[in-house]
Design a protein around this motif. Structure first.
Motif, PDB file in Angstrom:
ATOM      1  N   PRO A  51       0.828  -1.222   0.000  1.00 20.37           N
ATOM      2  CA  PRO A  51       0.000   0.000   0.000  1.00 20.37           C
ATOM      3  C   PRO A  51       0.855   1.262   0.000  1.00 20.37           C
ATOM      4  O   PRO A  51       1.976   1.281   0.500  1.00 20.37           O
ATOM      5  CB  PRO A  51      -0.770  -0.121   1.316  1.00 20.37           C
ATOM      6  CG  PRO A  51       0.084  -0.967   2.190  1.00 20.37           C
ATOM      7  CD  PRO A  51       0.808  -1.910   1.279  1.00 20.37           C
ATOM      8  N   ASP A  52       0.299   2.303  -0.580  1.00 18.09           N
ATOM      9  CA  ASP A  52       0.958   3.603  -0.552  1.00 18.09           C
ATOM     10  C   ASP A  52       0.840   4.172   0.854  1.00 18.09           C
ATOM     11  O   ASP A  52      -0.201   4.060   1.501  1.00 18.09           O
ATOM     12  CB  ASP A  52       0.295   4.557  -1.552  1.00 18.09           C
ATOM     13  CG  ASP A  52       0.519   4.103  -2.976  1.00 18.09           C
ATOM     14  OD1 ASP A  52       1.577   3.507  -3.245  1.00 18.09           O
ATOM     15  OD2 ASP A  52      -0.365   4.349  -3.825  1.00 18.09           O
ATOM     16  N   PHE A  53       1.947   4.802   1.286  1.00 16.27           N
ATOM     17  CA  PHE A  53       1.956   5.363   2.635  1.00 16.27           C
ATOM     18  C   PHE A  53       1.150   6.647   2.656  1.00 16.27           C
ATOM     19  O   PHE A  53       1.364   7.550   1.847  1.00 16.27           O
ATOM     20  CB  PHE A  53       3.390   5.634   3.077  1.00 16.27           C
ATOM     21  CG  PHE A  53       3.480   6.156   4.472  1.00 16.27           C
ATOM     22  CD1 PHE A  53       3.376   5.290   5.549  1.00 16.27           C
ATOM     23  CD2 PHE A  53       3.647   7.504   4.709  1.00 16.27           C
ATOM     24  CE1 PHE A  53       3.453   5.759   6.840  1.00 16.27           C
ATOM     25  CE2 PHE A  53       3.728   7.987   6.001  1.00 16.27           C
ATOM     26  CZ  PHE A  53       3.631   7.113   7.068  1.00 16.27           C
ATOM     27  N   ASN A  54       0.204   6.729   3.583  1.00 18.64           N
ATOM     28  CA  ASN A  54      -0.645   7.897   3.732  1.00 18.64           C
ATOM     29  C   ASN A  54      -0.945   8.059   5.227  1.00 18.64           C
ATOM     30  O   ASN A  54      -1.351   7.108   5.891  1.00 18.64           O
ATOM     31  CB  ASN A  54      -1.944   7.701   2.941  1.00 18.64           C
ATOM     32  CG  ASN A  54      -2.794   8.924   2.924  1.00 18.64           C
ATOM     33  OD1 ASN A  54      -2.667   9.800   3.777  1.00 18.64           O
ATOM     34  ND2 ASN A  54      -3.695   8.999   1.952  1.00 18.64           N
ATOM     35  N   ILE A  55      -0.748   9.260   5.749  1.00 14.83           N
ATOM     36  CA  ILE A  55      -0.954   9.494   7.180  1.00 14.83           C
ATOM     37  C   ILE A  55      -2.377   9.166   7.603  1.00 14.83           C
ATOM     38  O   ILE A  55      -2.601   8.565   8.663  1.00 14.83           O
ATOM     39  CB  ILE A  55      -0.614  10.960   7.540  1.00 14.83           C
ATOM     40  CG1 ILE A  55       0.867  11.222   7.374  1.00 14.83           C
ATOM     41  CG2 ILE A  55      -1.047  11.297   8.967  1.00 14.83           C
ATOM     42  CD1 ILE A  55       1.754  10.445   8.337  1.00 14.83           C
ATOM     43  N   GLU A  56      -3.357   9.521   6.774  1.00 14.12           N
ATOM     44  CA  GLU A  56      -4.754   9.230   7.109  1.00 14.12           C
ATOM     45  C   GLU A  56      -4.979   7.737   7.276  1.00 14.12           C
ATOM     46  O   GLU A  56      -5.658   7.302   8.208  1.00 14.12           O
ATOM     47  CB  GLU A  56      -5.691   9.773   6.032  1.00 14.12           C
ATOM     48  CG  GLU A  56      -5.888  11.259   6.083  1.00 14.12           C
ATOM     49  CD  GLU A  56      -6.896  11.724   5.046  1.00 14.12           C
ATOM     50  OE1 GLU A  56      -7.788  10.938   4.684  1.00 14.12           O
ATOM     51  OE2 GLU A  56      -6.757  12.871   4.585  1.00 14.12           O
ATOM     52  N   ASN A  57      -4.397   6.946   6.352  1.00 15.41           N
ATOM     53  CA  ASN A  57      -4.568   5.491   6.428  1.00 15.41           C
ATOM     54  C   ASN A  57      -3.881   4.911   7.658  1.00 15.41           C
ATOM     55  O   ASN A  57      -4.362   3.940   8.244  1.00 15.41           O
ATOM     56  CB  ASN A  57      -4.025   4.828   5.167  1.00 15.41           C
ATOM     57  CG  ASN A  57      -4.865   5.146   3.957  1.00 15.41           C
ATOM     58  OD1 ASN A  57      -6.015   5.533   4.083  1.00 15.41           O
ATOM     59  ND2 ASN A  57      -4.282   5.005   2.775  1.00 15.41           N
ATOM     60  N   VAL A  58      -2.748   5.497   8.026  1.00 14.81           N
ATOM     61  CA  VAL A  58      -2.054   5.035   9.228  1.00 14.81           C
ATOM     62  C   VAL A  58      -2.884   5.339  10.462  1.00 14.81           C
ATOM     63  O   VAL A  58      -3.039   4.485  11.351  1.00 14.81           O
ATOM     64  CB  VAL A  58      -0.655   5.688   9.341  1.00 14.81           C
ATOM     65  CG1 VAL A  58       0.000   5.342  10.672  1.00 14.81           C
ATOM     66  CG2 VAL A  58       0.242   5.252   8.189  1.00 14.81           C
ATOM     67  N   SER A  62      -6.207   1.491   8.538  1.00 17.70           N
ATOM     68  CA  SER A  62      -6.357   0.704   7.307  1.00 17.70           C
ATOM     69  C   SER A  62      -5.002   0.375   6.674  1.00 17.70           C
ATOM     70  O   SER A  62      -4.883  -0.612   5.947  1.00 17.70           O
ATOM     71  CB  SER A  62      -7.234   1.432   6.301  1.00 17.70           C
ATOM     72  OG  SER A  62      -6.631   2.633   5.875  1.00 17.70           O
ATOM     73  N   TYR A  63      -3.972   1.177   6.970  1.00 16.22           N
ATOM     74  CA  TYR A  63      -2.652   0.902   6.398  1.00 16.22           C
ATOM     75  C   TYR A  63      -2.111  -0.436   6.928  1.00 16.22           C
ATOM     76  O   TYR A  63      -1.593  -1.248   6.153  1.00 16.22           O
ATOM     77  CB  TYR A  63      -1.689   2.045   6.733  1.00 16.22           C
ATOM     78  CG  TYR A  63      -0.339   1.905   6.105  1.00 16.22           C
ATOM     79  CD1 TYR A  63      -0.154   2.196   4.753  1.00 16.22           C
ATOM     80  CD2 TYR A  63       0.760   1.479   6.842  1.00 16.22           C
ATOM     81  CE1 TYR A  63       1.082   2.059   4.161  1.00 16.22           C
ATOM     82  CE2 TYR A  63       1.996   1.337   6.249  1.00 16.22           C
ATOM     83  CZ  TYR A  63       2.162   1.638   4.915  1.00 16.22           C
ATOM     84  OH  TYR A  63       3.390   1.491   4.327  1.00 16.22           O
ATOM     85  N   ARG A  66      -3.852  -3.273   5.260  1.00  8.08           N
ATOM     86  CA  ARG A  66      -3.382  -3.496   3.892  1.00  8.08           C
ATOM     87  C   ARG A  66      -2.004  -4.147   3.863  1.00  8.08           C
ATOM     88  O   ARG A  66      -1.730  -4.982   3.007  1.00  8.08           O
ATOM     89  CB  ARG A  66      -3.357  -2.170   3.135  1.00  8.08           C
ATOM     90  CG  ARG A  66      -4.732  -1.638   2.849  1.00  8.08           C
ATOM     91  CD  ARG A  66      -4.673  -0.325   2.126  1.00  8.08           C
ATOM     92  NE  ARG A  66      -6.007   0.241   1.997  1.00  8.08           N
ATOM     93  CZ  ARG A  66      -6.254   1.453   1.571  1.00  8.08           C
ATOM     94  NH1 ARG A  66      -5.257   2.253   1.227  1.00  8.08           N
ATOM     95  NH2 ARG A  66      -7.485   1.896   1.490  1.00  8.08           N
TER      96      ARG A  66
END
Length: 92
Positions: A51-58, A62-63, A66
């Protein structure tokens, strides 16, 4: 003679104890070396990619989910392990 037998026995015991660690290390190295697969013909589905790193997902968790899906889908020799699992389920 007994000393050599005892040393050999200890050596074999140490090697047997190291086998799980060596297996995990080998699978980790294979995971790093082998290319990622995109599609599973056996299952008829696309496999998870890194997965692409994204602060929101972290922050929403959800990060991590994934990343877990990625490791489950990209495990080295995954089809072989799935076949073994299915074979054991049929036996049991």
């Amino acid at each position: 003679m007994r000393i050599n037998n005892k040393k050999n026995c200890i050596f074999i015991q140490n090697m047997v104890c190291m086998l799980p660690f060596l297996f995990i290390l080998a699978m980790f190295i294979l995971h790093l070396v082998l290319p990622d697969k995109t599609f599973s013909i056996e299952e008829g589905r696309y496999l998870a990619q890194w997965p692409d790193f994204n602060i929101e997902n972290v922050l929403n968790g959800s990060y991590v989910t994934r990343v877990e899906s990625y490791f489950l889908d990209q495990f080295p020799f995954r089809n072989f392990w799935v076949e073994i699992y299915e074979g054991f389920n049929k036996i049991l």
